[in-house]
Design a protein around this motif. Sequence first.
Motif, PDB file in Angstrom:
ATOM      1  N   MET A 213       0.849  -1.177   0.000  1.00 34.48           N
ATOM      2  CA  MET A 213       0.000   0.000   0.000  1.00 34.48           C
ATOM      3  C   MET A 213       0.894   1.240   0.000  1.00 34.48           C
ATOM      4  SD  MET A 213      -3.347   1.258   2.229  1.00 34.48           S
ATOM      5  CE  MET A 213      -3.456  -0.039   3.333  1.00 34.48           C
ATOM      6  N   ASN A 214       0.474   2.231  -0.712  1.00 31.51           N
ATOM      7  CA  ASN A 214       1.210   3.490  -0.780  1.00 31.51           C
ATOM      8  C   ASN A 214       1.114   4.251   0.531  1.00 31.51           C
ATOM      9  OD1 ASN A 214       1.821   3.070  -3.479  1.00 31.51           O
ATOM     10  ND2 ASN A 214       0.141   4.319  -4.221  1.00 31.51           N
ATOM     11  N   THR A 215       2.059   5.153   0.728  1.00 34.86           N
ATOM     12  CA  THR A 215       1.967   6.049   1.873  1.00 34.86           C
ATOM     13  C   THR A 215       0.926   7.126   1.555  1.00 34.86           C
ATOM     14  OG1 THR A 215       3.636   7.587   1.060  1.00 34.86           O
ATOM     15  CG2 THR A 215       4.424   5.715   2.382  1.00 34.86           C
ATOM     16  N   ALA A 216       0.503   7.832   2.581  1.00 39.24           N
ATOM     17  CA  ALA A 216      -0.482   8.902   2.383  1.00 39.24           C
ATOM     18  C   ALA A 216       0.080   9.968   1.436  1.00 39.24           C
ATOM     19  CB  ALA A 216      -0.865   9.516   3.724  1.00 39.24           C
ATOM     20  N   LYS A 217       1.341  10.271   1.593  1.00 36.01           N
ATOM     21  CA  LYS A 217       1.975  11.293   0.760  1.00 36.01           C
ATOM     22  C   LYS A 217       1.994  10.863  -0.718  1.00 36.01           C
ATOM     23  CE  LYS A 217       6.093  14.203   0.875  1.00 36.01           C
ATOM     24  NZ  LYS A 217       7.341  14.473   1.613  1.00 36.01           N
ATOM     25  N   GLN A 218       2.273   9.584  -0.960  1.00 48.17           N
ATOM     26  CA  GLN A 218       2.266   9.075  -2.331  1.00 48.17           C
ATOM     27  C   GLN A 218       0.858   9.120  -2.913  1.00 48.17           C
ATOM     28  OE1 GLN A 218       3.980   5.281  -1.358  1.00 48.17           O
ATOM     29  NE2 GLN A 218       5.965   5.808  -2.264  1.00 48.17           N
ATOM     30  N   ASP A 219      -0.128   8.766  -2.102  1.00 45.51           N
ATOM     31  CA  ASP A 219      -1.519   8.818  -2.559  1.00 45.51           C
ATOM     32  C   ASP A 219      -1.924  10.235  -2.936  1.00 45.51           C
ATOM     33  OD1 ASP A 219      -1.884   6.099  -2.239  1.00 45.51           O
ATOM     34  OD2 ASP A 219      -2.894   6.275  -0.300  1.00 45.51           O
ATOM     35  N   VAL A 220      -1.522  11.207  -2.129  1.00 43.59           N
ATOM     36  CA  VAL A 220      -1.862  12.612  -2.409  1.00 43.59           C
ATOM     37  C   VAL A 220      -1.192  13.072  -3.690  1.00 43.59           C
ATOM     38  CG1 VAL A 220      -1.606  14.989  -1.589  1.00 43.59           C
ATOM     39  CG2 VAL A 220      -2.354  13.197  -0.015  1.00 43.59           C
ATOM     40  N   ARG A 221       0.059  12.700  -3.867  1.00 45.74           N
ATOM     41  CA  ARG A 221       0.756  13.070  -5.109  1.00 45.74           C
ATOM     42  C   ARG A 221       0.031  12.508  -6.331  1.00 45.74           C
ATOM     43  NH1 ARG A 221       6.256  12.082  -2.797  1.00 45.74           N
ATOM     44  NH2 ARG A 221       7.045  14.157  -2.385  1.00 45.74           N
ATOM     45  N   GLN A 222      -0.312  11.233  -6.272  1.00 40.21           N
ATOM     46  CA  GLN A 222      -1.016  10.602  -7.391  1.00 40.21           C
ATOM     47  C   GLN A 222      -2.352  11.290  -7.649  1.00 40.21           C
ATOM     48  OE1 GLN A 222      -1.109   6.504  -6.042  1.00 40.21           O
ATOM     49  NE2 GLN A 222       0.301   5.907  -7.682  1.00 40.21           N
ATOM     50  N   MET A 223      -3.067  11.589  -6.567  1.00 41.94           N
ATOM     51  CA  MET A 223      -4.361  12.233  -6.710  1.00 41.94           C
ATOM     52  C   MET A 223      -4.195  13.607  -7.362  1.00 41.94           C
ATOM     53  SD  MET A 223      -6.923  14.244  -4.295  1.00 41.94           S
ATOM     54  CE  MET A 223      -5.503  14.919  -3.597  1.00 41.94           C
ATOM     55  N   LEU A 224      -3.232  14.390  -6.889  1.00 42.81           N
ATOM     56  CA  LEU A 224      -3.019  15.726  -7.446  1.00 42.81           C
ATOM     57  C   LEU A 224      -2.631  15.663  -8.917  1.00 42.81           C
ATOM     58  CD1 LEU A 224      -1.182  17.508  -4.500  1.00 42.81           C
ATOM     59  CD2 LEU A 224      -3.504  17.952  -5.340  1.00 42.81           C
ATOM     60  N   GLU A 225      -1.831  14.683  -9.287  1.00 42.66           N
ATOM     61  CA  GLU A 225      -1.431  14.537 -10.684  1.00 42.66           C
ATOM     62  C   GLU A 225      -2.614  14.165 -11.573  1.00 42.66           C
ATOM     63  OE1 GLU A 225       1.469  15.214 -12.212  1.00 42.66           O
ATOM     64  OE2 GLU A 225       2.158  15.990 -10.279  1.00 42.66           O
ATOM     65  N   SER A 226      -3.588  13.470 -11.008  1.00 40.25           N
ATOM     66  CA  SER A 226      -4.721  13.024 -11.820  1.00 40.25           C
ATOM     67  C   SER A 226      -5.803  14.098 -11.976  1.00 40.25           C
ATOM     68  CB  SER A 226      -5.345  11.765 -11.208  1.00 40.25           C
ATOM     69  OG  SER A 226      -6.019  12.071 -10.003  1.00 40.25           O
ATOM     70  N   LEU A 227      -5.785  15.103 -11.123  1.00 35.62           N
ATOM     71  CA  LEU A 227      -6.796  16.166 -11.196  1.00 35.62           C
ATOM     72  C   LEU A 227      -6.440  17.179 -12.277  1.00 35.62           C
ATOM     73  CD1 LEU A 227      -7.405  16.834  -7.400  1.00 35.62           C
ATOM     74  CD2 LEU A 227      -8.916  15.648  -8.987  1.00 35.62           C
ATOM     75  N   PRO A 228      -7.448  17.801 -12.869  1.00 36.81           N
ATOM     76  CA  PRO A 228      -7.172  18.827 -13.885  1.00 36.81           C
ATOM     77  C   PRO A 228      -6.522  20.060 -13.262  1.00 36.81           C
ATOM     78  CG  PRO A 228      -9.536  18.641 -13.458  1.00 36.81           C
ATOM     79  CD  PRO A 228      -8.869  17.580 -12.664  1.00 36.81           C
ATOM     80  N   GLU A 229      -5.798  20.786 -14.061  1.00 38.08           N
ATOM     81  CA  GLU A 229      -5.076  21.974 -13.581  1.00 38.08           C
ATOM     82  C   GLU A 229      -6.014  23.040 -13.011  1.00 38.08           C
ATOM     83  OE1 GLU A 229      -1.776  22.589 -13.234  1.00 38.08           O
ATOM     84  OE2 GLU A 229      -1.487  20.501 -13.822  1.00 38.08           O
ATOM     85  N   ASP A 230      -7.229  23.099 -13.508  1.00 38.82           N
ATOM     86  CA  ASP A 230      -8.148  24.150 -13.064  1.00 38.82           C
ATOM     87  C   ASP A 230      -9.069  23.707 -11.921  1.00 38.82           C
ATOM     88  OD1 ASP A 230      -9.641  22.385 -14.563  1.00 38.82           O
ATOM     89  OD2 ASP A 230     -10.786  23.943 -15.593  1.00 38.82           O
ATOM     90  N   CYS A 231      -8.717  22.617 -11.225  1.00 36.82           N
ATOM     91  CA  CYS A 231      -9.569  22.162 -10.121  1.00 36.82           C
ATOM     92  C   CYS A 231      -9.472  23.157  -8.953  1.00 36.82           C
ATOM     93  CB  CYS A 231      -9.195  20.760  -9.675  1.00 36.82           C
ATOM     94  SG  CYS A 231      -7.622  20.623  -8.844  1.00 36.82           S
ATOM     95  N   SER A 232     -10.507  23.169  -8.150  1.00 39.46           N
ATOM     96  CA  SER A 232     -10.552  24.095  -7.019  1.00 39.46           C
ATOM     97  C   SER A 232     -10.012  23.428  -5.757  1.00 39.46           C
ATOM     98  CB  SER A 232     -12.000  24.538  -6.780  1.00 39.46           C
ATOM     99  OG  SER A 232     -12.764  23.432  -6.335  1.00 39.46           O
TER     100      SER A 232
END
Length: 62
Positions: free
Chosen positions: A1-20
Amino acid sequence: MNTAKQDVRQMLESLPEDCSLEDIQYHLYVTEKVRRGLTRAEHEGTLSQAQVEERLAKWLQR
């Protein structure tokens, strides 16, 4: 399982640039709920489909 920090990085990379910030907060919330659910299932086990249907039937009886 990924660390929380890795999960957040992946999530941020998957979101569009204009997300709020609200979009990011929502995704963090969902990610944490899923992580907690997986941990709980690992420690406490899960229910079969038949067990769930049996429990729901008690609630849905009229």
